[in-house]
Design a protein around this motif. Sequence first.
Motif, PDB file in Angstrom:
ATOM      1  N   UNK A   1       0.831  -1.208   0.000  1.00 38.95           N
ATOM      2  CA  UNK A   1       0.000   0.000   0.000  1.00 38.95           C
ATOM      3  C   UNK A   1       0.869   1.262   0.000  1.00 38.95           C
ATOM      4  N   UNK A   2       0.429   2.243  -0.742  1.00 34.05           N
ATOM      5  CA  UNK A   2       1.071   3.549  -0.844  1.00 34.05           C
ATOM      6  C   UNK A   2       2.458   3.498  -1.472  1.00 34.05           C
ATOM      7  N   UNK A   3       2.793   2.389  -2.112  1.00 33.41           N
ATOM      8  CA  UNK A   3       4.056   2.337  -2.843  1.00 33.41           C
ATOM      9  C   UNK A   3       3.783   2.729  -4.278  1.00 33.41           C
ATOM     10  N   UNK A   4       4.703   3.458  -4.853  1.00 35.75           N
ATOM     11  CA  UNK A   4       4.564   3.830  -6.240  1.00 35.75           C
ATOM     12  C   UNK A   4       4.854   2.655  -7.160  1.00 35.75           C
ATOM     13  N   UNK A   5       4.490   2.828  -8.404  1.00 32.85           N
ATOM     14  CA  UNK A   5       4.688   1.774  -9.399  1.00 32.85           C
ATOM     15  C   UNK A   5       6.168   1.462  -9.561  1.00 32.85           C
ATOM     16  N   UNK A   6       7.003   2.479  -9.585  1.00 31.65           N
ATOM     17  CA  UNK A   6       8.436   2.273  -9.789  1.00 31.65           C
ATOM     18  C   UNK A   6       9.038   1.498  -8.619  1.00 31.65           C
ATOM     19  N   UNK A   7       8.703   1.876  -7.393  1.00 27.61           N
ATOM     20  CA  UNK A   7       9.280   1.173  -6.246  1.00 27.61           C
ATOM     21  C   UNK A   7       8.760  -0.260  -6.160  1.00 27.61           C
ATOM     22  N   UNK A   8       7.507  -0.482  -6.527  1.00 28.87           N
ATOM     23  CA  UNK A   8       6.968  -1.845  -6.539  1.00 28.87           C
ATOM     24  C   UNK A   8       7.688  -2.688  -7.578  1.00 28.87           C
TER      25      UNK A   8
END
Length: 86
Positions: A1-8
């Motif tokens: 949750x609340x992670x951006x697409x890039x960090x995921x």
Amino acid sequence: PRQGVVSSFKFGESFGFCQGMLTAAGVRFEFATPQKWQKAMQCRTGGDKNVSKARAQALFPGIKITHAIADALLIADYARRLRATP
């Protein structure tokens, strides 16, 4: 949750890389959910990190246990116990 697409994506990429390296090196590994290893180590936390810290301190009385290392020690001991069973 609340992670951006890039960090995921980066997390998934790193996870896959680690899996690949272990497989290439012939290292046996197994995935264990927190529920699984916490149950086996008798430290179901329910979100209370003091539970895992207290359990780690009981298992490793000669080590100063902090919240930062409690889970790591418990997971390592869980893995050691798995390897010890035939």
